[in-house]
Structure formats: C-alpha cells, structure tokens
Motif scaffolding. Structure first.
Motif, PDB file in Angstrom:
ATOM      1  N   UNK A  27      -5.288  -4.578 -13.141  1.00 44.19           N
ATOM      2  CA  UNK A  27      -4.134  -4.135 -12.362  1.00 44.19           C
ATOM      3  C   UNK A  27      -3.254  -3.289 -13.259  1.00 44.19           C
ATOM      4  N   UNK A  28      -2.454  -2.434 -12.643  1.00 43.18           N
ATOM      5  CA  UNK A  28      -1.476  -1.622 -13.352  1.00 43.18           C
ATOM      6  C   UNK A  28      -0.153  -1.767 -12.620  1.00 43.18           C
ATOM      7  N   UNK A  29       0.905  -2.143 -13.350  1.00 42.46           N
ATOM      8  CA  UNK A  29       2.232  -2.315 -12.764  1.00 42.46           C
ATOM      9  C   UNK A  29       3.082  -1.073 -12.993  1.00 42.46           C
ATOM     10  N   UNK A  30       3.874  -0.714 -11.994  1.00 38.51           N
ATOM     11  CA  UNK A  30       4.789   0.413 -12.129  1.00 38.51           C
ATOM     12  C   UNK A  30       6.150  -0.009 -12.668  1.00 38.51           C
ATOM     13  N   UNK A  31       6.322  -1.270 -13.007  1.00 38.62           N
ATOM     14  CA  UNK A  31       7.579  -1.783 -13.545  1.00 38.62           C
ATOM     15  C   UNK A  31       7.308  -3.013 -14.385  1.00 38.62           C
ATOM     16  N   UNK A  32       8.366  -3.676 -14.862  1.00 32.56           N
ATOM     17  CA  UNK A  32       8.190  -4.877 -15.681  1.00 32.56           C
ATOM     18  C   UNK A  32       7.472  -5.979 -14.905  1.00 32.56           C
ATOM     19  N   UNK A  33       6.690  -6.759 -15.596  1.00 30.38           N
ATOM     20  CA  UNK A  33       5.987  -7.881 -14.994  1.00 30.38           C
ATOM     21  C   UNK A  33       7.003  -8.867 -14.424  1.00 30.38           C
ATOM     22  N   UNK A  34       6.893  -9.239 -13.140  1.00 30.20           N
ATOM     23  CA  UNK A  34       7.842 -10.190 -12.553  1.00 30.20           C
ATOM     24  C   UNK A  34       7.900 -11.527 -13.279  1.00 30.20           C
ATOM     25  N   UNK A  35       6.831 -11.893 -13.978  1.00 24.69           N
ATOM     26  CA  UNK A  35       6.823 -13.172 -14.696  1.00 24.69           C
ATOM     27  C   UNK A  35       7.833 -13.185 -15.840  1.00 24.69           C
ATOM     28  N   UNK A 172      -1.096  -1.573  -8.733  1.00 32.09           N
ATOM     29  CA  UNK A 172      -2.318  -0.915  -8.280  1.00 32.09           C
ATOM     30  C   UNK A 172      -3.531  -1.694  -8.742  1.00 32.09           C
ATOM     31  N   UNK A 173      -4.496  -1.861  -7.850  1.00 30.73           N
ATOM     32  CA  UNK A 173      -5.792  -2.432  -8.188  1.00 30.73           C
ATOM     33  C   UNK A 173      -6.795  -1.282  -8.208  1.00 30.73           C
ATOM     34  N   UNK A 174      -7.496  -1.034  -9.336  1.00 34.38           N
ATOM     35  CA  UNK A 174      -8.278   0.199  -9.472  1.00 34.38           C
ATOM     36  C   UNK A 174      -9.614   0.222  -8.749  1.00 34.38           C
ATOM     37  N   UNK A 175     -10.193  -0.931  -8.431  1.00 34.01           N
ATOM     38  CA  UNK A 175     -11.540  -0.902  -7.847  1.00 34.01           C
ATOM     39  C   UNK A 175     -11.654  -1.884  -6.693  1.00 34.01           C
ATOM     40  N   UNK A 176     -12.630  -1.628  -5.827  1.00 31.52           N
ATOM     41  CA  UNK A 176     -12.895  -2.508  -4.693  1.00 31.52           C
ATOM     42  C   UNK A 176     -13.272  -3.911  -5.169  1.00 31.52           C
ATOM     43  N   UNK A 177     -14.054  -4.024  -6.230  1.00 38.48           N
ATOM     44  CA  UNK A 177     -14.448  -5.331  -6.747  1.00 38.48           C
ATOM     45  C   UNK A 177     -13.229  -6.109  -7.233  1.00 38.48           C
ATOM     46  N   UNK A 178     -12.307  -5.429  -7.931  1.00 39.86           N
ATOM     47  CA  UNK A 178     -11.085  -6.090  -8.382  1.00 39.86           C
ATOM     48  C   UNK A 178     -10.238  -6.531  -7.192  1.00 39.86           C
ATOM     49  N   UNK A 179     -10.191  -5.696  -6.163  1.00 42.67           N
ATOM     50  CA  UNK A 179      -9.403  -6.032  -4.975  1.00 42.67           C
ATOM     51  C   UNK A 179      -9.974  -7.268  -4.279  1.00 42.67           C
ATOM     52  N   UNK A 180     -11.270  -7.367  -4.190  1.00 43.03           N
ATOM     53  CA  UNK A 180     -11.903  -8.539  -3.593  1.00 43.03           C
ATOM     54  C   UNK A 180     -11.565  -9.805  -4.379  1.00 43.03           C
ATOM     55  N   UNK A 181     -11.595  -9.703  -5.697  1.00 42.56           N
ATOM     56  CA  UNK A 181     -11.297 -10.861  -6.534  1.00 42.56           C
ATOM     57  C   UNK A 181      -9.857 -11.303  -6.364  1.00 42.56           C
ATOM     58  N   UNK A 198      -6.534   3.071   2.514  1.00 40.76           N
ATOM     59  CA  UNK A 198      -5.296   3.026   1.743  1.00 40.76           C
ATOM     60  C   UNK A 198      -5.474   3.322   0.258  1.00 40.76           C
ATOM     61  N   UNK A 199      -6.646   3.070  -0.290  1.00 37.07           N
ATOM     62  CA  UNK A 199      -6.837   3.259  -1.728  1.00 37.07           C
ATOM     63  C   UNK A 199      -6.905   4.743  -2.059  1.00 37.07           C
ATOM     64  N   UNK A 200      -6.282   5.101  -3.168  1.00 32.36           N
ATOM     65  CA  UNK A 200      -6.295   6.493  -3.617  1.00 32.36           C
ATOM     66  C   UNK A 200      -6.850   6.608  -5.021  1.00 32.36           C
ATOM     67  N   UNK A 201      -6.396   7.628  -5.737  1.00 32.35           N
ATOM     68  CA  UNK A 201      -6.923   7.886  -7.074  1.00 32.35           C
ATOM     69  C   UNK A 201      -6.618   6.742  -8.033  1.00 32.35           C
ATOM     70  N   UNK A 202      -5.487   6.057  -7.818  1.00 30.41           N
ATOM     71  CA  UNK A 202      -5.123   4.941  -8.696  1.00 30.41           C
ATOM     72  C   UNK A 202      -5.637   3.605  -8.168  1.00 30.41           C
ATOM     73  N   UNK A 203      -6.254   3.626  -7.009  1.00 25.64           N
ATOM     74  CA  UNK A 203      -6.743   2.391  -6.413  1.00 25.64           C
ATOM     75  C   UNK A 203      -5.876   1.950  -5.249  1.00 25.64           C
ATOM     76  N   UNK A 204      -5.845   0.657  -4.987  1.00 26.97           N
ATOM     77  CA  UNK A 204      -5.100   0.093  -3.860  1.00 26.97           C
ATOM     78  C   UNK A 204      -3.678  -0.271  -4.284  1.00 26.97           C
ATOM     79  N   UNK A 205      -2.662   0.282  -3.609  1.00 31.24           N
ATOM     80  CA  UNK A 205      -1.286  -0.122  -3.918  1.00 31.24           C
ATOM     81  C   UNK A 205      -0.953  -1.456  -3.245  1.00 31.24           C
ATOM     82  N   UNK A 206      -0.186  -2.252  -3.939  1.00 26.37           N
ATOM     83  CA  UNK A 206       0.287  -3.527  -3.373  1.00 26.37           C
ATOM     84  C   UNK A 206       1.553  -3.919  -4.118  1.00 26.37           C
ATOM     85  N   UNK A 207       2.158  -5.036  -3.748  1.00 29.72           N
ATOM     86  CA  UNK A 207       3.358  -5.514  -4.413  1.00 29.72           C
ATOM     87  C   UNK A 207       3.041  -6.766  -5.228  1.00 29.72           C
TER      88      UNK A 207
END
Length: 218
Positions: A27-35, A172-181, A198-207
């Motif tokens: 995964x790739x975060x666009x901001x600080x890790x919520x944890x 962002x999740x970069x691959x379909x396999x990662x998204x399934x997991x 919904x997935x683009x060049x960076x993969x699937x966006x989510x929150x």
C-alpha cells in the motif's frame, strides 16, 4: 488462504507463514499513517511507573516497541502460535493465553494503570473494572471510523470517553492480488468489476481509516 478469516486456524496460518499478525499487502499512503495517532497517545501515557495490560497482543510488536518505556507490560492473546512469537519478540514482557471470556485470570488481575487494545478484542472493556487501577486509562484503536459499540460498552461499565479520534488518509493498493488480500482481512468482498472500473496507474484508491478512543473511569 483457505481458512475463514479471523478464525483460529486463520490466525495460526498467519503466525506460521508471515511470522505474526501482519498485513501482507502493499500500500502507499498519501499522508501520515493513522496509527501514529495511537502511538503518540500511548507514549504520552507511558511512564517508568506505569503498569500496562495489552488485550489481543498478537506476536508482540507493541510489547517489543514500548515495553521498555514502562514498569511492567503484561499481555494476552487467544492464539498460542502468536504468543510463542511474542515471547521471542519481547522477552521482557509477560504473556498469557486467554480468550477474554469468563473470569479474569489472576495473572491478569492487575491493577493496571493503562489498558490498551490495538485492533484487539473490545471484550476487554467488560473487564476494565476488574483490572484497572484508580485513575487508569483505556486506549483503543480499530480499523474503521466507528468502533464496534465501543462508546456504549464503555458507558455500560461506567467509563467516560475522554477523547475520540477518527483519522482517514487516502491510500492506494497497487495490484489486484493485493486488493484481494486486503479485502479478505477486512471482511469485505473484492469485486473484479470494481477494480477494473476504479483502479488507475497507482492502483485502487481507498481510505486508510482508524478509530481511536481514550477513556477513563467515570
């Protein structure tokens, strides 16, 4: 994984294949890790004299990371395979096998100044008055913006909500396999149709979301 998610067999498989309760996807975060919000609150309440009880400790990452900041770190989990790893990862901490049901084992009776649960069982709330020292605090973090009846459970045992944080960061999740997991871990359905739409060049966006609560005896 063929075992039902979050079953005992499923957790045992994680322990053996991943070396702990880990998130095996990229995964790739666009901001600080919520944890990090939870980490900051935890560190704020750790002092040389603090006795900590951790519910659902998994393979012991928090005991290993934060245990030296307090007087005593005691933890429990229901999964023996994870506890075996925890004992190796944090040898200075104390670990016990317990599923959070029934009477509190004497080794876990405390009293504890801080009770923590990082995506661990909310069932520990039922036992707060049995394990907590006077002026103790309870710190919880869950993987969605609302915890499973956490405020109601705290009110039922006479504990007050001192603070409540809902943190959401685009990721962002970069691959379909990662998204399934990821969907399997979260108990969600991975739709190939949604991925293709919904997935683009960076993969699937989510929150990437976290719900954090700090509570004390009312």
């Amino acid at each position: 994984m063929t075992d039902p998610p979050h079953s005992r067999a499923w957790y045992a498989r994680l322990a053996h294949e991943l070396g702990g309760y880990r998130h095996p996807w990229s995964r790739v975060l666009d901001g600080p890790d919520p944890e990090l919000t939870f980490d900051a609150l935890l560190l704020e309440h750790l002092h040389p004299q603090t006795c900590v009880l951790e519910a659902g400790c998994g393979h012991g990452p928090d005991a290993a990371r934060f245990g030296n900041e307090c007087a005593r770190w005691v933890a429990y989990d229901r999964q023996p395979e994870l506890l075996e790893l925890a004992c190796t990862n944090a040898p200075e901490a104390e670990f016990y096998l317990w599923d959070g049901k029934g009477e509190v084992p004497s080794a876990l009776s405390g009293p504890f100044d801080l009770i923590v649960s990082r995506r661990g069982p909310t069932s520990v709330i039922h036992h707060l008055n049995a394990v907590a020292a006077p002026n103790a605090r309870f710190l919880y973090i869950g993987p969605r913006l609302d915890g499973p009846r956490v405020p109601e459970r705290l009110a039922a045992v006479g504990w007050a909500m001192l603070g409540e944080w809902r943190v959401s960061v685009r990721a962002w999740i970069p691959s379909w396999a990662d998204w399934q997991t990821r969907c399997e871990f979260m108990g969600e359905t991975a739709s190939r149709e949604d991925w293709d739409a919904q997935a683009g060049a960076r993969g699937m966006p989510y929150r990437e979301q976290r719900y954090i609560v700090l509570a004390g005896r009312d």
